[in-house]
Enzyme design. Structure first.
Site, short mmCIF file in Angstrom:
data_model
loop_
_atom_site.label_atom_id
_atom_site.label_comp_id
_atom_site.label_asym_id
_atom_site.label_seq_id
_atom_site.Cartn_x
_atom_site.Cartn_y
_atom_site.Cartn_z
CB ILE A 1 47.18 51.07 74.61
CG1 ILE A 1 48.58 50.61 74.18
CG2 ILE A 1 47.27 51.86 75.91
CD1 ILE A 1 49.52 51.75 73.82
CG ASN B 1 43.56 54.47 73.82
OD1 ASN B 1 44.76 54.31 73.95
ND2 ASN B 1 42.81 53.70 73.03
CE LYS C 1 49.46 60.36 69.38
NZ LYS C 1 48.21 60.09 70.13
CG ASP D 1 34.36 58.15 61.95
OD1 ASP D 1 35.44 58.40 62.52
OD2 ASP D 1 34.19 58.32 60.72
CB THR E 1 48.84 47.91 69.31
OG1 THR E 1 49.30 49.14 68.71
CG2 THR E 1 49.21 47.92 70.79
CE1 TYR F 1 50.69 59.18 66.14
CE2 TYR F 1 53.08 59.15 66.28
CZ TYR F 1 51.86 58.77 66.77
OH TYR F 1 51.78 58.00 67.89
NE ARG G 1 36.96 54.04 62.10
CZ ARG G 1 37.01 55.21 61.45
NH1 ARG G 1 36.03 55.54 60.63
NH2 ARG G 1 38.02 56.02 61.63
#
Length: 280
Positions: A23, A96, A166, A69, A197, A162, A43
């Site tokens: 993305i 992102n 978000k 990183d 992805t 996770y 990275r």
């Protein structure tokens, strides 16, 4: 490292973390085709070189690349310092870069969990804090935070931390949008659903029903929705009609129902097998 100097160009500049793939790379394309120079941070130096070469050739834009990183301590501060030292004015910041982790929390790798939280929460917050004051001073700017459809749900087993990260991104964006009203700076949260992805594979989520059953928008379509929402100054963007319905349901009471549905969509094969054995 700069692949093509952008500091003397009379074009606006966007900084995109995780801008070499997925993305992030598609967002870079959107901004490039709409007349922006690019600053990409990720990275892998090799991936950045490849992405920069393609973007320069296709769109003729300036591209500066910074291999970082972003889970490392002080990486945000160092990235900000290097960009400012190059004389680059960041007009749009796209947070992102992110990572996920799937599986029972008690059995998870602690270092991976902490790196995920640093990248998804701390780095995003730090970069926003570092680049925002100059935008406010100029009276113009945009910040795009890439969250997730999961941010609208109360949480589900197998990726509790996770989803929580978000939640933070969405709540932070909403709060900042109100705080910045009247300043000329707009903040947007992009909340994509399942997207094809490398993210799902790296997070170990490919086998989840949400990635196998739900319709998936391409990264290009997600990026287009994110770009349009950012330029329009909308606080949130949920690409895809079905994803919009799920986001609405996720915030409606009783949230326990939405959490139950989300838990079904988030089951891993091992968890499903365990439940089946218990039922037998």
């Amino acid at each position: 490292m700069t692949t093509k100097d952008v500091k003397n160009e009379k074009l606006p500049t966007v900084l995109i973390t995780g801008g070499s793939k997925g993305i992030g790379f598609e967002l870079a394309k959107q901004f490039a085709m709409h007349g922006y120079n690019l600053v990409l941070a990720a990275r892998s130096e090799a991936d950045l070189k490849q992405a920069a070469g393609q973007l320069e050739n296709e769109y003729g834009c300036g591209v500066s690349t910074y291999p970082f990183d972003l889970t490392a301590d002080d990486s945000s501060t160092e990235l900000h310092r290097q960009v400012i030292d190059e004389g680059i004015q960041v007009d749009v910041l796209v947070n992102n870069a992110g990572m996920g982790d799937v599986g029972p929390f008690a059995k998870s790798d602690l270092n991976r969990q902490l790196n995920m939280l640093r990248l998804n929460i701390v780095t995003l917050t730090s970069l926003t804090r570092l680049f925002l004051p100059a935008m406010i001073e100029r009276g113009n700017g945009r910040v795009l935070n890439v969250a997730s459809l999961a941010a609208y749900f109360a949480g589900g087993s197998n990726w509790a931390s996770y989803v929580a990260s978000k939640h933070y991104v969405l709540a932070f964006t909403r709060g900042m949008a109100r705080e910045l009203a009247g300043t000329g700076v707009k903040v947007t949260a992009l909340c994509p659903g399942a997207t094809p992805t490398s993210f799902a594979g790296q997070a170990g989520a490919n086998a989840m029903p949400i990635y196998r059953w739900m319709p998936r928008l391409t990264p290009a379509k997600v990026a287009l929705a994110g770009y349009r929402a950012t330029m329009a100054g909308r606080t949130t963007s949920v690409p895809g009609l079905l994803n919009k319905v799920f986001a609405l349901l996720g915030e409606l009471p009783p949230r326990s129902i939405a959490q139950w549905v989300f838990e079904i969509l988030s089951r891993t094969p091992s968890a499903t097998a365990t439940e089946t054995r218990r039922a037998l």
